[in-house]
Enzyme design. Structure first.
Site, PDB file in Angstrom:
ATOM      1  CG  HIS A  92      26.893  52.177  24.217  1.00 20.96           C
ATOM      2  ND1 HIS A  92      26.187  52.747  25.246  1.00 20.96           N
ATOM      3  CD2 HIS A  92      27.068  50.880  24.553  1.00 20.96           C
ATOM      4  CE1 HIS A  92      25.963  51.842  26.194  1.00 20.96           C
ATOM      5  NE2 HIS A  92      26.488  50.693  25.784  1.00 20.96           N
ATOM      6  CE  LYS A  94      28.256  67.508  25.437  1.00 21.52           C
ATOM      7  NZ  LYS A  94      27.287  66.486  25.749  1.00 21.52           N
ATOM      8  NE  ARG A  95      37.337  61.559  25.450  1.00 21.63           N
ATOM      9  CZ  ARG A  95      38.100  60.474  25.387  1.00 21.63           C
ATOM     10  NH1 ARG A  95      37.976  59.500  26.266  1.00 21.63           N
ATOM     11  NH2 ARG A  95      39.040  60.359  24.469  1.00 21.63           N
ATOM     12  CE  LYS A 139      31.006  63.125  22.677  1.00 21.66           C
ATOM     13  NZ  LYS A 139      29.778  62.611  23.309  1.00 21.66           N
ATOM     14  CB  THR A 175      24.494  59.884  30.495  1.00 21.68           C
ATOM     15  OG1 THR A 175      25.905  59.957  30.235  1.00 21.68           O
ATOM     16  CG2 THR A 175      23.949  58.581  29.926  1.00 21.68           C
ATOM     17  CE  LYS A 217      25.911  61.364  34.540  1.00 23.79           C
ATOM     18  NZ  LYS A 217      27.281  61.020  34.094  1.00 23.79           N
TER      19      LYS A 217
HETATM   20  C1  8GP Z   1      28.467  56.786  24.196  1.00 22.10           C
HETATM   21  C2  8GP Z   1      27.595  57.719  23.356  1.00 22.10           C
HETATM   22  O1  8GP Z   1      28.414  58.572  22.567  1.00 22.10           O
HETATM   23  C3  8GP Z   1      26.707  58.549  24.259  1.00 22.10           C
HETATM   24  O2  8GP Z   1      25.815  59.301  23.478  1.00 22.10           O
HETATM   25  C4  8GP Z   1      25.936  57.632  25.193  1.00 22.10           C
HETATM   26  O3  8GP Z   1      25.225  58.392  26.127  1.00 22.10           O
HETATM   27  C5  8GP Z   1      26.886  56.711  25.941  1.00 22.10           C
HETATM   28  O4  8GP Z   1      27.666  55.960  25.020  1.00 22.10           O
HETATM   29  C6  8GP Z   1      26.156  55.715  26.809  1.00 22.10           C
HETATM   30  O5  8GP Z   1      25.224  55.004  26.055  1.00 22.10           O
HETATM   31  N1  8GP Z   1      29.199  55.945  23.286  1.00 22.10           N
HETATM   32  C7  8GP Z   1      30.472  55.607  23.481  1.00 22.10           C
HETATM   33  O6  8GP Z   1      31.122  55.986  24.428  1.00 22.10           O
HETATM   34  C8  8GP Z   1      31.014  54.748  22.448  1.00 22.10           C
HETATM   35  O7  8GP Z   1      30.299  54.405  21.516  1.00 22.10           O
HETATM   36  N2  8GP Z   1      32.254  54.377  22.515  1.00 22.10           N
HETATM   37  C9  8GP Z   1      32.768  53.642  21.429  1.00 22.10           C
HETATM   38  C10 8GP Z   1      33.673  52.675  21.574  1.00 22.10           C
HETATM   39  C11 8GP Z   1      32.243  52.288  21.217  1.00 22.10           C
END
Ligand code: 8GP
Length: 700
Positions: free
Chosen positions: A247, A438-439, A444, A545, A549
């Protein structure tokens, strides 16, 4: 809203559970039942303050305690070779400190189909809850020490997202959840089928990033040590049982566990990881003799003064499938992150673009739009989002477009009322709503958004009025140890304070940092949004994601060619998407020679904004407050190319202003966005996982 995850990764998993149940795929989600979820974010004097999120304080109606389903999870101890009845050596893991994992189930109902799947959350309990003898002897604290130690394992969600943090407890949590889930899956399979040989034909573990990657070593331990499989047979079964989703491309977010920590906590699993690594090393050396660089990059145990285990490498080696979460991300995974593994295991890497559930993210959160859809194409869109293509025949229908515009306005009014009640701020509602939620992370680029807002403010002050009035909303949590992210929140609040207090400006611009961003807030924000900010530095956002939305709810995106934005733009049409900024390749190419100070010197608007920030225009009581943020951009490399993209961003924002003036054409673009998002339904994503990875039929 139970804050059991950090951000997009967990929210994606929720959508997947919804789609699996709706499609009749027998899927179980495994997780941890944290007493405290991710913190509640309060804003005090413009700054983030983390408060505990005790979501279970009043109980949860969805929490079904399965008192009959408990497993013992072991830690520590030592490994001893022993002989079985036939004289064969095996390894016993002994003198361990144990805790109990207790199952709590959350039902996951499908949509009108009589299917209910399970989200199984593990809760840690002590083996001996209370030592009466110690208590009677007067050692009251000692009498509950074991209990506390066990309960701490599931006390609180790892408070960090994609950054370094307090490690040992986290490793304990990961193993706890992995061990219980594996024991559970194996026990269930065994009870029903009587042996493990066909386990992989009936089960797949889809590893949601590497947090559960220890499962690969644990499965090997169970098969080799407890079920007495030979290594080869165990490895073949294990590899056929695991698939891995990555991810993130951020190198600092790749999990690594120090060998010494594993040695102390999970000595047998470490032995097994070393053996997996040794065998992989032999295979690599056979195929590429003498290629030390390749061997070092592919090694699972990273050598060096402080050796550590690379969980991504373990996950790739121990799975039959590895996927990224958007086309671009999957391509970069293969080309930039794991080219050696891609060459070594041809066909193992693939793509599964993320998706979101239209049940929650349209039907439930946006009843007005849902009604319009149902009135127009019938109710089938809820489980077949492609049917929304049917609204396109109204693209020239003025009254239909008016209805879309109107319902968006009603959603804005609803949001404004809610924020008045929850935050105590009254926002102007009859204007463009520009939202980034978002975070908070440097990649970002909330900072880019804030720079644009500050720029707009300065222009208005200078008498250059924008064509369109806006309400800008920014929301998101910063990891508690992420100093820069916290400063960005502080700056957003500072800019909001100055802008909103200025009567001359407020007619054209209002800004709010929305505290405590979470799912229930997203459900109100997204339906009210005109402009969705998806402005990460290209090459850094795995998918996103939220971007999906928003588009489904008829927001237009301003975005870079990053993550799933690329595919969203292809789907909705380039003319219905505001694209700006460097591409991932351009970011890479410019890295070596990038000189942010030169960009600053040659762009008067940018210079004005940064000078205003560093001279205290937004922090008159402490002019130097935000200098560290400006330093990061000007003198510390601007790692995420904020300044490089500033001019293009501002220009595109101006194009947004112009486009919004044509109400009909804007609504038409919104219509095309909503109509063409069928492939971003998580139903479509789950069909693809089911067909291409899991090999299971889809019931509906
Ligand atoms: C997130 C990505 O940042 C986001 O782009 C994506 O939509 C989402 O995963 C679902 O696939 N990634 C994480 O939250 C992440 O990598 N967290 C880290 C601890 C592995």
């Amino acid at each position: 809203d139970p804050g059991l995850g950090n951000g997009g990764l967990g929210r994606l998993a929720s959508c997947f559970l919804d789609s699996m149940a709706t499609l009749g795929v027998a899927g179980t989600g495994f997780g941890i039942r944290y007493d405290y979820g991710i913190f509640r974010q309060a804003i005090v004097n413009g700054q983030q303050v983390e408060e505990p999120d005790s979501w279970l304080l009043h109980g949860s109606p969805f929490d079904i305690f399965r008192s009959e389903t408990t497993y013992r999870v072991k830690y520590g101890g030592r490994v001893e070779p022993q002989r079985d009845a036939e004289g064969n050596t095996f390894y016993a893991w002994i003198e361990t400190q144990d805790v109990i994992a207790e199952a709590h189930d959350v039902p996951v109902p499908g949509y009108h189909n009589d299917v209910v799947n399970t989200l199984r959350l593990w809760w840690a309990r002590p083996v001996v809850p209370f030592d009466l003898a110690l208590f009677n002897a007067g050692d009251h604290n000692g009498s509950v020490q074991q209990r506390n130690k066990a309960e701490h394992i599931t006390r609180v969600l790892y408070p960090n997202d994609a950054g370094p943090a307090g490690q040992e407890l986290r490793l304990r949590q990961e193993y706890f959840f992995v061990s219980a889930s594996l024991q559970d899956a194996i026990a269930r399979h065994h009870a029903r089928w009587g042996n493990l040989d066909d386990f992989a034909d009936r089960n797949v573990f889809q590893l949601n990033d590497t947090h559960p990657a220890l499962a690969i070593a644990e499965m090997m331990r169970i098969l080799v040590d407890e079920k007495r499989f030979g290594w080869e047979r165990a490895w073949s079964l294990t590899k056929r049982s695991f698939a891995y989703t990555n991810h993130t491309l951020l190198p600092e977010a790749l999990e690594k566990w120090p060998v010494h920590m594993l040695d102390k906590m999970l000595p047998r699993q470490l032995d097994i990881i070393r053996e997996i690594d040794r065998r992989l090393g032999i295979d690599v050396a056979l195929r590429y003799p003498g290629d030390e660089v390749r061997a070092a990059e592919m090694a699972i145990v990273e050598r060096g003064p402080q050796p550590s285990v690379r969980m991504a490498n373990l996950s790739i080696a121990g799975s039959f499938s590895v996927n990224g979460v958007s086309a671009l991300h999957s391509q970069l995974l293969r080309q930039r992150m794991f080219p050696h593994f891609d060459a070594f295991f041809p066909g193992r890497f693939r793509n599964q673009t993320n998706g979101v559930t239209p049940r929650r993210w349209i039907e439930q959160c946006n009843p007005r739009l849902a009604k319009l859809f149902t009135d127009t194409v019938g109710p089938g869109w809820v489980t077949n989002l492609d049917l929304l293509r049917g609204i396109e025949k109204h693209a020239e229908d003025t009254s239909f477009l008016e209805r879309m515009w109107k319902l968006k306005q009603e959603n804005k009014n609803r949001l404004v009322k809610h924020l008045e009640h929850e935050v105590g701020v009254v926002l102007p509602s009859e204007r463009l709503f520009d939202v980034q939620i978002k975070r908070i992370h440097e990649y970002k680029r909330q900072l880019l958004n804030i720079l644009h807002v500050a720029h707009r403010y300065l222009k208005i002050r200078a008498g250059e009025l924008p064509k369109t009035a806006r309400t800008v909303l920014i929301g998101g949590k910063a990891a508690s140890s992420y100093d820069v992210a916290k400063r960005i929140i502080h700056l957003a609040n500072a800019v909001a304070g100055v802008v909103n207090a200025d009567k001359q400006v407020s007619e054209h611009l209002a800004v709010l940092f929305v505290p405590n961003y979470r799912v229930s807030l997203a459900e109100k924000l997204i339906p009210a949004t005109d402009l969705s900010e998806q402005i990460s530095t290209a090459g850094y956002e795995a998918s996103g994601t939220g971007n999906m939305k928003f588009a489904m709810n008829g927001a237009l995106t301003i975005g870079t060619l990053d993550g799933a934005n690329v595919e969203i733009r292809d789907a909705v049409g380039a003319e219905n998407f505001f694209l700006f900024g460097l591409t991932a390749q351009e970011v890479l190419d410019r890295q070596a020679a990038y000189n942010p100070r030169q960009v600053y010197e040659t762009n008067a608007d940018l210079k004005n904004v940064l000078d205003a920030i560093q001279s205290g225009v937004f922090s008159p009581d402490e002019p130097g407050r935000f200098r560290p943020l400006v330093d990061l951009l000007l003198d510390r490399g601007d790692r995420y190319f904020v300044l490089a993209d500033f001019a293009a961003y501002v220009e595109t924002q101006n194009a947004v202003d112009v486009a919004y003036q044509d109400r009909r054409s804007w609504s038409q673009k919104a219509l095309y966005n909503a109509a063409r998002m069928g492939s971003f339904s998580s139903d479509s994503t789950i069909r693809s996982y089911a067909r291409e990875i899991w090999g299971v039929p889809v019931g509906v």
